[in-house]
Motif scaffolding. Sequence first.
Motif: not given
Length: 388
Positions: A303-311, A344-349
Amino acid sequence: MAVFCRAAMFVGVLGLVSCAAPRLPPPPAGSAPLPSTAPSTASTRPASSDSGGLPGVLLQGKSRWVPVSWADLPGFESDSLFEAWNAWLKSCERPGPVFAPLCTDVRRLSIASAPEQRAWMVSRLQPYRVESLQGAAEGLLTSYYEPVLKASRQAAPGYAVPLYQPPAGLASRKPWFTRQEIDTLPEAMAALRGREIAWLADPIDAMSLHIQGSGRLAISEADGAQRTVRVAFAGSNEQPFRSIVQWLAEQGQGRINAPWTESTKAWAAQNPQRVPQLLWSNPRYIFFREEALSDRDAAYGPRGAQGVPLTPGRSIAVDRQSIPYGTPVWLASRGPAADLQKLVIAQDTGSAIVGAVRADYFAGTGFDAGLLASRVNQPLRLWVLWPR
């Protein structure tokens, strides 16, 4: 980190990426969802397509968003979009208020063709070129991944490097013992006794895991059973990150070639008496939590910083003050490691992912992903795709 440490593997270790605030670590429970406020606008924004004229420039924290035509996005007509749509579906599990209204359509279009998905994007989203506040439109792309390491549930011959859960009473944002103190001070060792998750064979592998902020362990259990689990970022000692590769360069070792883990292991084999000094040059220390790994989980990253699994190949880590979590982004980057033109989707930091045009590309899991991540250090352009 993450809730991963976007440690662009090689670059991160060099210090360009101090994933030691694991670059990509999973967000703590209760972490905030997407920001509730949209970017401020420098002019009134009409709800229209390209044919109706472009909206005004938007300001978002550290970045300036300049409206462009869809034709300005390199490779937009070529991307298959399928993998990116899976990442978008993950973001819709924890959407913020800006993108939540689109999630019904995102789910409906998950079985649509790429031309249908593309047509919907053109009708509902406006592309903006991301620039720094000073107008720079080119930045830096690095990459990170999820390592897979062999481990033992108990200390055993050949497995002497522990991975720890956070010690009781670890205070967020308050410095704890340094890496050297954790290894040498009786009070630090006492605080971590019984907090071992598993034991690794090599301290350089452990350091790599600390930098990435998450990984998978192929564990040998006490009864001889074999299982694979995920260890995710659960906290740090809040000490500064220092690059061990940079330390080696300062010792006169010259440039360490990627992959840095193998090069550093080779140095350690030739200088066994100096390995503690090498490791202690980085005071930062990461604590983990163990997570079960189902077959479905195994297809995604942590899970990334957004709280969802990374693809793999479709999630990026960004500076949240430039691009909010959950934002679809068009990414273009060309270099010796990869030629990328894709959604792509911004999902982490990550602690080193700072600035307007800055991203860390999640390469996936395992050796091949690690090899790619170690090589990516190249120019970057970004376009956010924002609701009209």
